[in-house]
Design a protein around this motif. Structure first.
Motif, mmCIF file in Angstrom:
data_model
loop_
_atom_site.group_PDB
_atom_site.id
_atom_site.type_symbol
_atom_site.label_atom_id
_atom_site.label_comp_id
_atom_site.label_asym_id
_atom_site.label_seq_id
_atom_site.Cartn_x
_atom_site.Cartn_y
_atom_site.Cartn_z
ATOM 1 N N LEU A 89 -3.722 6.875 -8.539
ATOM 2 C CA LEU A 89 -3.381 5.466 -8.380
ATOM 3 C C LEU A 89 -2.221 5.282 -7.419
ATOM 4 O O LEU A 89 -2.271 4.472 -6.496
ATOM 5 C CB LEU A 89 -3.010 4.888 -9.753
ATOM 6 C CG LEU A 89 -2.655 3.422 -9.726
ATOM 7 C CD1 LEU A 89 -3.835 2.604 -10.162
ATOM 8 C CD2 LEU A 89 -1.466 3.124 -10.600
ATOM 9 N N ALA A 110 -2.794 6.305 -3.633
ATOM 10 C CA ALA A 110 -3.635 5.388 -2.872
ATOM 11 C C ALA A 110 -2.991 4.024 -2.705
ATOM 12 O O ALA A 110 -3.497 3.182 -1.986
ATOM 13 C CB ALA A 110 -4.980 5.239 -3.570
ATOM 14 N N ASN A 111 -1.876 3.809 -3.326
ATOM 15 C CA ASN A 111 -1.236 2.499 -3.272
ATOM 16 C C ASN A 111 -0.343 2.401 -2.032
ATOM 17 O O ASN A 111 0.589 3.194 -1.875
ATOM 18 C CB ASN A 111 -0.419 2.322 -4.558
ATOM 19 C CG ASN A 111 0.129 0.934 -4.692
ATOM 20 O OD1 ASN A 111 0.849 0.452 -3.822
ATOM 21 N ND2 ASN A 111 -0.214 0.272 -5.776
ATOM 22 N N PRO A 112 -0.602 1.444 -1.155
ATOM 23 C CA PRO A 112 0.155 1.365 0.106
ATOM 24 C C PRO A 112 1.651 1.139 -0.120
ATOM 25 O O PRO A 112 2.477 1.683 0.599
ATOM 26 C CB PRO A 112 -0.451 0.151 0.821
ATOM 27 C CG PRO A 112 -1.687 -0.193 0.102
ATOM 28 C CD PRO A 112 -1.622 0.389 -1.264
ATOM 29 N N SER A 113 1.971 0.363 -1.148
ATOM 30 C CA SER A 113 3.379 0.089 -1.399
ATOM 31 C C SER A 113 4.107 1.351 -1.839
ATOM 32 O O SER A 113 5.266 1.578 -1.469
ATOM 33 C CB SER A 113 3.489 -0.987 -2.484
ATOM 34 O OG SER A 113 4.765 -1.542 -2.487
ATOM 35 N N ARG A 133 3.347 4.391 -0.959
ATOM 36 C CA ARG A 133 3.526 5.264 0.209
ATOM 37 C C ARG A 133 4.692 4.784 1.074
ATOM 38 O O ARG A 133 5.518 5.563 1.552
ATOM 39 C CB ARG A 133 2.240 5.331 1.013
ATOM 40 C CG ARG A 133 1.099 5.985 0.231
ATOM 41 C CD ARG A 133 -0.009 6.431 1.141
ATOM 42 N NE ARG A 133 -0.569 5.351 1.911
ATOM 43 C CZ ARG A 133 -1.661 4.678 1.587
ATOM 44 N NH1 ARG A 133 -2.309 4.973 0.484
ATOM 45 N NH2 ARG A 133 -2.101 3.722 2.349
ATOM 46 N N ILE A 185 8.477 -2.705 -6.786
ATOM 47 C CA ILE A 185 7.838 -3.787 -7.540
ATOM 48 C C ILE A 185 6.442 -4.055 -7.003
ATOM 49 O O ILE A 185 5.495 -4.258 -7.760
ATOM 50 C CB ILE A 185 8.672 -5.082 -7.460
ATOM 51 C CG1 ILE A 185 9.992 -4.900 -8.181
ATOM 52 C CG2 ILE A 185 7.903 -6.255 -8.038
ATOM 53 C CD1 ILE A 185 9.870 -4.795 -9.671
ATOM 54 N N PHE A 186 6.322 -4.035 -5.686
ATOM 55 C CA PHE A 186 5.040 -4.396 -5.099
ATOM 56 C C PHE A 186 3.935 -3.392 -5.352
ATOM 57 O O PHE A 186 2.775 -3.677 -5.081
ATOM 58 C CB PHE A 186 5.196 -4.685 -3.594
ATOM 59 C CG PHE A 186 5.472 -6.132 -3.317
ATOM 60 C CD1 PHE A 186 6.746 -6.647 -3.438
ATOM 61 C CD2 PHE A 186 4.435 -6.991 -2.985
ATOM 62 C CE1 PHE A 186 6.995 -7.992 -3.232
ATOM 63 C CE2 PHE A 186 4.670 -8.339 -2.765
ATOM 64 C CZ PHE A 186 5.959 -8.847 -2.888
ATOM 65 N N ALA A 207 2.801 -2.760 -8.058
ATOM 66 C CA ALA A 207 1.926 -3.419 -9.026
ATOM 67 C C ALA A 207 1.261 -4.665 -8.462
ATOM 68 O O ALA A 207 0.451 -5.290 -9.145
ATOM 69 C CB ALA A 207 2.722 -3.782 -10.267
ATOM 70 N N PHE A 208 1.613 -5.022 -7.231
ATOM 71 C CA PHE A 208 1.088 -6.283 -6.720
ATOM 72 C C PHE A 208 0.276 -6.152 -5.446
ATOM 73 O O PHE A 208 -0.004 -7.139 -4.783
ATOM 74 C CB PHE A 208 2.240 -7.267 -6.495
ATOM 75 C CG PHE A 208 2.845 -7.752 -7.779
ATOM 76 C CD1 PHE A 208 3.917 -7.088 -8.360
ATOM 77 C CD2 PHE A 208 2.330 -8.868 -8.424
ATOM 78 C CE1 PHE A 208 4.454 -7.518 -9.557
ATOM 79 C CE2 PHE A 208 2.873 -9.315 -9.618
ATOM 80 C CZ PHE A 208 3.942 -8.641 -10.183
ATOM 81 N N VAL A 209 -0.082 -4.917 -5.078
ATOM 82 C CA VAL A 209 -1.021 -4.775 -3.958
ATOM 83 C C VAL A 209 -2.192 -3.936 -4.399
ATOM 84 O O VAL A 209 -2.095 -3.127 -5.285
ATOM 85 C CB VAL A 209 -0.383 -4.134 -2.710
ATOM 86 C CG1 VAL A 209 0.516 -5.113 -2.019
ATOM 87 C CG2 VAL A 209 0.316 -2.856 -3.028
#
Lengths: 150, 173, 168
Positions: free
Chosen positions: A88, A91-94, A96, A145-146, A148-150
């Motif tokens: 998870l 793969a999350n851009p935020s 990285r 924080i982001f 969880a939001f992207v």
């Protein structure tokens, strides 16, 4: 880009134990509050405010062990949280963005920032260094924080 | 002195009591990814809220009984990055949801993908960018863009929904 | 009443927003990050553990306006976030705990204001036990606040369970 892990995250104690995961997160928050708060103390002094009676160099020396303590908390809790669900996060851009920025921020803090804070008269350049420092660390919080939001 | 002692006691107790009785934590801990199933039913309510949007479905079980299930999705921002709009899912729609059931046995699941009333399929991307779950792979423009987190293009997307995170590009799906 | 508060336009706009909610939350945490560490350092100075070369009044006085700025940021963002989902948060025990801790922290600040946090005499007389106690209590309350805040997100109201009868 599949990441086949040797282990199934469902067996990770962070996911099975009632409070392990939230405790890790609180450790992460307290860690970054200490880390970023102490660095901000030096940054404010470079900007000419805060604890004015001490020089930036003196403040740096006083806060350095606590900055390190905060960094240690962050670097322990961070990988632990990551281990709860590696696919998870990877793969999350935020996430990285956060890791890249974290590396830059740590290097920046222990090179340019340290050098400038220790110098005799940081002056105008010192103010710039301080602002960049605060911006780097603030953007890290946003990136966190982001996730969880992207 | 007594007032102070009282406040210590209260303060410590409260701070210490943050160890929760009913903690609900990381995604994998809440939902059982191996217990995936389909639910077909009518949308009763859509709550488009942060940090997780959710919706309620009146599921018609194979037995014929109607059971109310609650489903969780990602955040509105994440969903909208991946093609959702506020009104993609509407009250009264008949949909089929594929979801991961909650571990505690309650009527609660994570909605992985939804086949909408019109037949199109949308997915929850907020928590699903993991390659282990998505239908295809990622293609990154470069190592730098991978690290920066921007400019990824999802191909062979199971839902035919284009990601638009900081980068708009045509994708053949 | 909470439903009415939550139904107001601003609350709904925040709650259903794409970017406003995460930005508010990020500012909430950034306030904690930039200035929360200063609360820690103040209390550690009072405990005589950190920054011992600086006088108490220098540390406490120098950091005070910035701690206030941080607190303002955190409280404003927190209030907006709470308002956006107040009806959903009210039954949440961790939310209530947070409100209680906030009250305690305010009382703490008022009670110890003159004897500890605005007392120039401490430089001269050294730090008495009561000041150290104030510092420990402060640390416990603030860390409790952070924990309660994080735990808010993890609480779910009781849900119905599927019974064998229902699915078969």
């Amino acid at each position: 880009m599949a990441l086949f892990l040797a282990y199934d995250p469902a067996t990770n104690p962070l996911n099975t134990n009632e409070w392990a995961f939230p405790v890790c997160e609180v450790m992460h928050i307290v860690g970054f509050a200490t880390l970023i708060g102490t660095i901000t103390m030096v940054d404010l002094r470079l900007l000419g405010v805060g604890i004015k009676k001490a020089s930036a160099a003196e403040l740096l020396r006083d806060t350095a062990p606590w900055t390190l303590f905060g960094l240690a908390l962050v670097l322990i809790s961070g990988p632990l949280i990551f281990s709860s669900d590696p696919n998870l996060y990877l793969a999350n851009p935020s996430f990285r963005f956060k890791i890249t920025t974290l590396v830059i921020a740590i290097i920046y803090n222990y090179t340019i920032h340290r050098k400038v804070a220790r110098s005799q008269d940081p002056g105008g350049f010192g103010k710039l260094v301080a602002i960049v420092s605060m911006a780097l660390w603030a953007s890290l919080v946003f990136a966190g924080i982001f996730i969880a939001f992207v | 002195m007594t007032a102070r002692s009282l406040r210590i006691a209260v303060g410590f107790t409260l701070a210490a009591s943050v160890a929760p009785m009913w903690a609900h934590h990381a995604f994998v801990a809440v939902f059982d990814l191996s217990k995936q199933r389909d639910f077909k039913g009518i949308v009763k309510q859509v709550e488009w809220l942060n940090p997780h949007a959710r919706f309620m479905l009146d599921v018609v079980e194979p037995s014929g009984k109607t059971v109310s299930w609650e489903f969780e999705l990602g955040s509105p921002n994440a969903l909208m990055q991946h093609g959702w709009t506020r009104y993609t899912l509407k009250k009264g729609d008949t949909v089929t949801v594929t979801g991961d059931v909650a571990r505690d046995g309650s009527n609660f699941a994570h909605a992985r993908s939804i086949i909408l009333a019109g037949g199109t399929r949308v997915c929850d991307y907020g928590r699903f960018n993991g390659a282990a779950w998505s239908c295809g792979g990622y293609e990154f423009h470069s190592v730098t863009s991978f690290m920066i987190g921007f400019r990824f293009v999802r191909r062979n997307c199971c839902c035919g929904v284009r990601p638009v995170f900081f980068h708009k590009e045509k994708v053949d799906t | 009443m909470f439903d009415w508060l939550q139904g107001m336009a601003i609350a709904t706009a925040i709650r259903e927003s794409a970017l406003v909610y995460p930005i508010l939350l990020s500012l909430h945490l950034t306030g904690m990050a930039l200035f929360g560490g200063m609360i820690l350092m103040t209390d550690l100075r009072l405990l005589g553990i950190a920054m011992t070369k600086r006088s108490v009044s220098d540390v406490v006085g120098g950091l005070r306006p910035w701690k206030h700025l941080g607190l303002t940021m955190v409280v404003i963002c927190g209030a907006l976030l709470a308002w956006s989902k107040i009806a959903l948060y009210w039954p949440n025990p961790y939310f209530k705990l947070k409100l209680i801790l906030l009250t305690l922290v305010t009382i703490h600040a008022l009670v110890f204001r003159n004897s500890v946090y605005r007392n120039p005499e401490l430089d001269r007389t050294g730090i008495p036990g009561s000041a150290k106690f104030a510092a420990v209590l402060s640390l416990v309350l603030w860390i409790g606040l952070v924990s309660a805040g994080r735990w808010i997100g993890y609480w779910e109201p009781e849900k119905e369970k599927t019974t064998a009868v229902q699915i078969r």
